[in-house]
Scaffold this motif. Structure first.
Motif, PDB file in Angstrom:
ATOM      1  N   ILE A   1      39.555  14.209 -20.179  1.00 52.50           N
ATOM      2  CA  ILE A   1      40.103  14.816 -18.961  1.00 52.50           C
ATOM      3  C   ILE A   1      39.690  16.283 -18.847  1.00 52.50           C
ATOM      4  O   ILE A   1      39.392  16.779 -17.760  1.00 52.50           O
ATOM      5  N   GLY A   2      39.639  16.974 -19.984  1.00 51.56           N
ATOM      6  CA  GLY A   2      39.296  18.394 -19.956  1.00 51.56           C
ATOM      7  C   GLY A   2      37.804  18.658 -19.930  1.00 51.56           C
ATOM      8  O   GLY A   2      37.248  19.082 -18.917  1.00 51.56           O
ATOM      9  N   GLY A   3      37.135  18.403 -21.047  1.00 51.84           N
ATOM     10  CA  GLY A   3      35.719  18.740 -21.172  1.00 51.84           C
ATOM     11  C   GLY A   3      34.788  17.860 -20.366  1.00 51.84           C
ATOM     12  O   GLY A   3      33.775  18.322 -19.856  1.00 51.84           O
ATOM     13  N   TRP A   4      35.126  16.573 -20.241  1.00 52.33           N
ATOM     14  CA  TRP A   4      34.217  15.644 -19.577  1.00 52.33           C
ATOM     15  C   TRP A   4      34.556  15.463 -18.105  1.00 52.33           C
ATOM     16  O   TRP A   4      33.877  14.734 -17.404  1.00 52.33           O
ATOM     17  N   ASN A   5      35.630  16.111 -17.669  1.00 50.41           N
ATOM     18  CA  ASN A   5      36.058  15.974 -16.288  1.00 50.41           C
ATOM     19  C   ASN A   5      36.188  17.338 -15.629  1.00 50.41           C
ATOM     20  O   ASN A   5      35.370  17.733 -14.810  1.00 50.41           O
ATOM     21  N   LEU A   6      37.218  18.093 -16.013  1.00 48.40           N
ATOM     22  CA  LEU A   6      37.463  19.394 -15.399  1.00 48.40           C
ATOM     23  C   LEU A   6      36.280  20.341 -15.553  1.00 48.40           C
ATOM     24  O   LEU A   6      35.850  20.995 -14.592  1.00 48.40           O
ATOM     25  N   PHE A   7      35.730  20.418 -16.765  1.00 45.89           N
ATOM     26  CA  PHE A   7      34.604  21.327 -16.992  1.00 45.89           C
ATOM     27  C   PHE A   7      33.374  20.910 -16.198  1.00 45.89           C
ATOM     28  O   PHE A   7      32.700  21.726 -15.568  1.00 45.89           O
ATOM     29  N   GLN A   8      33.069  19.606 -16.220  1.00 45.60           N
ATOM     30  CA  GLN A   8      31.871  19.110 -15.557  1.00 45.60           C
ATOM     31  C   GLN A   8      31.921  19.347 -14.041  1.00 45.60           C
ATOM     32  O   GLN A   8      30.983  19.859 -13.446  1.00 45.60           O
ATOM     33  N   ILE A   9      33.042  18.985 -13.413  1.00 46.77           N
ATOM     34  CA  ILE A   9      33.138  19.136 -11.957  1.00 46.77           C
ATOM     35  C   ILE A   9      33.218  20.607 -11.568  1.00 46.77           C
ATOM     36  O   ILE A   9      32.687  21.015 -10.521  1.00 46.77           O
ATOM     37  N   ASN A  10      33.853  21.424 -12.397  1.00 52.34           N
ATOM     38  CA  ASN A  10      33.954  22.852 -12.094  1.00 52.34           C
ATOM     39  C   ASN A  10      32.576  23.500 -12.151  1.00 52.34           C
ATOM     40  O   ASN A  10      32.219  24.310 -11.278  1.00 52.34           O
ATOM     41  N   ALA A  11      31.788  23.159 -13.167  1.00 51.69           N
ATOM     42  CA  ALA A  11      30.437  23.698 -13.287  1.00 51.69           C
ATOM     43  C   ALA A  11      29.550  23.186 -12.153  1.00 51.69           C
ATOM     44  O   ALA A  11      28.703  23.919 -11.621  1.00 51.69           O
ATOM     45  N   MET A  12      29.741  21.931 -11.775  1.00 53.61           N
ATOM     46  CA  MET A  12      28.976  21.335 -10.687  1.00 53.61           C
ATOM     47  C   MET A  12      29.281  22.046  -9.364  1.00 53.61           C
ATOM     48  O   MET A  12      28.367  22.372  -8.589  1.00 53.61           O
ATOM     49  N   ALA A  13      30.562  22.316  -9.098  1.00 46.47           N
ATOM     50  CA  ALA A  13      30.961  23.004  -7.873  1.00 46.47           C
ATOM     51  C   ALA A  13      30.396  24.421  -7.842  1.00 46.47           C
ATOM     52  O   ALA A  13      29.937  24.901  -6.797  1.00 46.47           O
ATOM     53  N   ALA A  14      30.422  25.091  -8.994  1.00 48.22           N
ATOM     54  CA  ALA A  14      29.887  26.455  -9.075  1.00 48.22           C
ATOM     55  C   ALA A  14      28.390  26.479  -8.794  1.00 48.22           C
ATOM     56  O   ALA A  14      27.883  27.374  -8.099  1.00 48.22           O
ATOM     57  N   GLN A  15      27.663  25.478  -9.320  1.00 48.91           N
ATOM     58  CA  GLN A  15      26.215  25.426  -9.106  1.00 48.91           C
ATOM     59  C   GLN A  15      25.883  25.127  -7.643  1.00 48.91           C
ATOM     60  O   GLN A  15      24.964  25.707  -7.072  1.00 48.91           O
ATOM     61  N   TYR A  16      26.637  24.229  -7.029  1.00 50.22           N
ATOM     62  CA  TYR A  16      26.417  23.914  -5.614  1.00 50.22           C
ATOM     63  C   TYR A  16      26.681  25.140  -4.749  1.00 50.22           C
ATOM     64  O   TYR A  16      25.962  25.410  -3.782  1.00 50.22           O
ATOM     65  N   THR A  17      27.719  25.876  -5.094  1.00 52.49           N
ATOM     66  CA  THR A  17      28.027  27.097  -4.347  1.00 52.49           C
ATOM     67  C   THR A  17      26.896  28.105  -4.466  1.00 52.49           C
ATOM     68  O   THR A  17      26.499  28.742  -3.479  1.00 52.49           O
ATOM     69  N   GLU A  18      26.345  28.219  -5.678  1.00 52.50           N
ATOM     70  CA  GLU A  18      25.283  29.193  -5.935  1.00 52.50           C
ATOM     71  C   GLU A  18      24.013  28.874  -5.161  1.00 52.50           C
ATOM     72  O   GLU A  18      23.405  29.750  -4.542  1.00 52.50           O
TER      73      GLU A  18
END
Length: 497
Positions: free
Chosen positions: A197-214
């Motif tokens: 839930i943490g590393g394989w979910n929250l971290f992955q989607i958060n990093a993905m959203a940040a990259q899309y924003t960038e």
């Protein structure tokens, strides 16, 4: 959005002290030759070396057989006169694709970049060595996962460390051994749920959203302060896939993973082709820096540790996650699946991970970075062939991330049902929580949760490796029997210890 930001800050401030204390314990380290080494990293390295030696360097002599098995160019002869019934839901290729996609998430694209930015070009050499050595460890844990899996009442199967940890302790310390084993299995399951839930979910989607924003305009992007839009889209895809069970996940990853890995490696090859005039000096630099890095405290030993650290984190050998997926394979030959599983660390680390690191060095992108860099360094390297290439990289990384989250949901589900029992309602409860976390994670940065999940993810290695070490004689016994029965590795069976 302001409410969400405040909620995220509140959760972070509440969990921060807990996360710091847990991380301090799990990431305990010792200093050798001026190099700080986490004890769990040292444990993973020791396990990889131990099983490589005990199996007679199976990652090398067993590689050809693994390729024959996965390409269906090897058929097991029926030497007993009867055929044991197969159980499972996946093909070997689907399980292999799932485990590769699970470990080839944002961590592989960003993690290899971070390793090079810290350890220098020489890290690449040691990543390759570590990837090859970790194949024996992956072989051992997957063999145990398939051998000791259980069949559920609905015909599905469940396996992984939760099922072979009690076996390892059975008979050890008398009646108390099994009690210890069962409790360790429960601890593993709890840590697995939190890690997924943490590393394989929250971290992955958060990093993905940040990259899309960038890549879509930064502060002017549609995703700026609106990451939940992406989260809802990804959560919907995840939900409609995972409700189909491991078969649906396997079907998805078996189609997406080969395409994405091929496209990613082809892109890396294109970067090398554009920078072909730098290839000779790059190879020379990597080999030279691997043994005598110039600007690194601890010298070659530090470089070796960083290479092994990145490789072991990337391919998850020793964490016990891959056995959960491979336990779902429709087979009656655990050793054969163990051979196939060795291809996962090879593809994930030696091919994908090293490809990332190599393009960063050959393009000289790492020279213009101060401190630790992640996916932005990888983007800069790919941008040397086309200024719009980071967008394609984002799409490829997104596919890796989605695949990682899909497979992570299955790992977490199996840990969940191990603790709470098998039923459709209990399955849907976990899957709902998992998908809701995708939406929440895309809008908020739960740094404390991510830090805590990173710690418990690595902690998975402790109960898993204890069990794998205790059952190592069974691994060697099964391997010898298989090799002698089917004439595999005739020149190497005598080296098995």
């Amino acid at each position: 959005m302001i409410v969400c930001m405040n909620l995220g800050a509140l959760i972070d401030s509440t969990l921060a002290p807990i996360a710091d204390k847990v991380s301090a314990i799990i990431f305990s380290s010792v200093t050798i030759a001026n190099v700080e080494i986490e004890l769990l990293v040292a444990l993973l390295i020791t396990a990889a070396l131990f099983f490589t030696i005990r199996t007679g360097f199976i990652g090398f002599w067993g590689f050809k057989h693994a390729l024959k098995l996965i390409t269906n160019n090897y058929k097991h002869k029926n030497l007993t006169g009867y055929q044991r019934k197969k159980k499972g839901e996946l093909s070997s290729f689907q399980a292999l694709s799932a485990t590769i996609s699970a470990s080839a998430g944002i961590g592989n694209v960003a993690g290899s970049a971070a390793a090079v930015s810290i350890g220098g070009p020489g890290v690449i050499f040691w990543m390759i060595v570590a990837g090859l050595f970790s194949m024996a460890l992956k072989f051992s844990e997957v063999l145990l996962g398939v051998k000791f899996r259980q069949t559920n009442s609905d015909g599905t199967v469940s396996g992984g460390p939760m099922y072979y940890i009690p076996v390892a302790f059975r008979g050890l310390f008398g009646k108390y051994g099994e009690i210890v084993g069962k409790n360790l299995a429960k601890i593993y399951a709890v840590c697995c749920i939190f890690a997924m839930i943490g590393g394989w979910n929250l971290f992955q989607i958060n990093a993905m959203a940040a990259q899309y924003t960038e890549v879509t305009g930064g502060d002017n992007s549609i995703f700026a302060n609106n990451g939940w839009i992406l989260g809802v889209f990804v959560a919907a895809i995840t939900w409609f896939t995972i409700i189909g069970g491991i078969k649906a996940i396997g079907n998805f990853t078996s189609k997406v993973t080969p395409v994405m890995c091929s496209l990613y490696v082809a892109s890396a090859f294109l970067v090398c082709l554009v920078n072909i005039h730098h290839l000779p000096e790059t190879v020379t630099l990597i080999l030279k820096e691997a043994f005598s890095p110039r600007a690194m405290t601890g010298g070659a030993f530090a470089c070796l540790i960083w290479g092994f650290r990145r490789a072991m984190f990337a391919n998850e050998s020793g964490l016990g996650t891959a056995p959960i997926a491979f336990s779902a394979v429709n087979t009656n030959k655990p050793v054969a699946q163990a051979f196939i599983s060795m291809l996962q660390p090879f593809v994930d680390t030696v091919i994908v991970g090293v490809a990332t690191a190599f393009v960063i060095v050959v393009s000289k992108a790492y020279l213009s970075v101060d401190g630790i860099a992640g996916i932005e360094l990888t983007s800069k390297a790919f941008a040397t062939i086309c200024p719009f290439y980071p967008i394609l990289l984002t799409v490829m990384a997104s596919c890796f991330v989605l695949s990682t989250m899909l497979c992570g949901s299955y790992y977490g589900l199996k840990a969940w049902t191990f603790l709470f029992g098998e039923s459709k309602l209990k399955t849907r409860i976990f899957q709902s929580i998992y998908c809701i976390c995708i939406i929440v994670g895309s809008a908020m940065n739960f740094q404390s949760i991510i830090n805590l999940s990173d710690a418990v993810t690595l902690f998975l290695a402790v109960p898993n490796l204890i069990a794998v070490f205790l059952l190592s004689n069974i691994v060697i016994k099964e391997l010898k029997r298989y090799c002698e029965r089917y004439g595999v590795g005739k020149n190497f069976v005598k080296f098995l210890r």
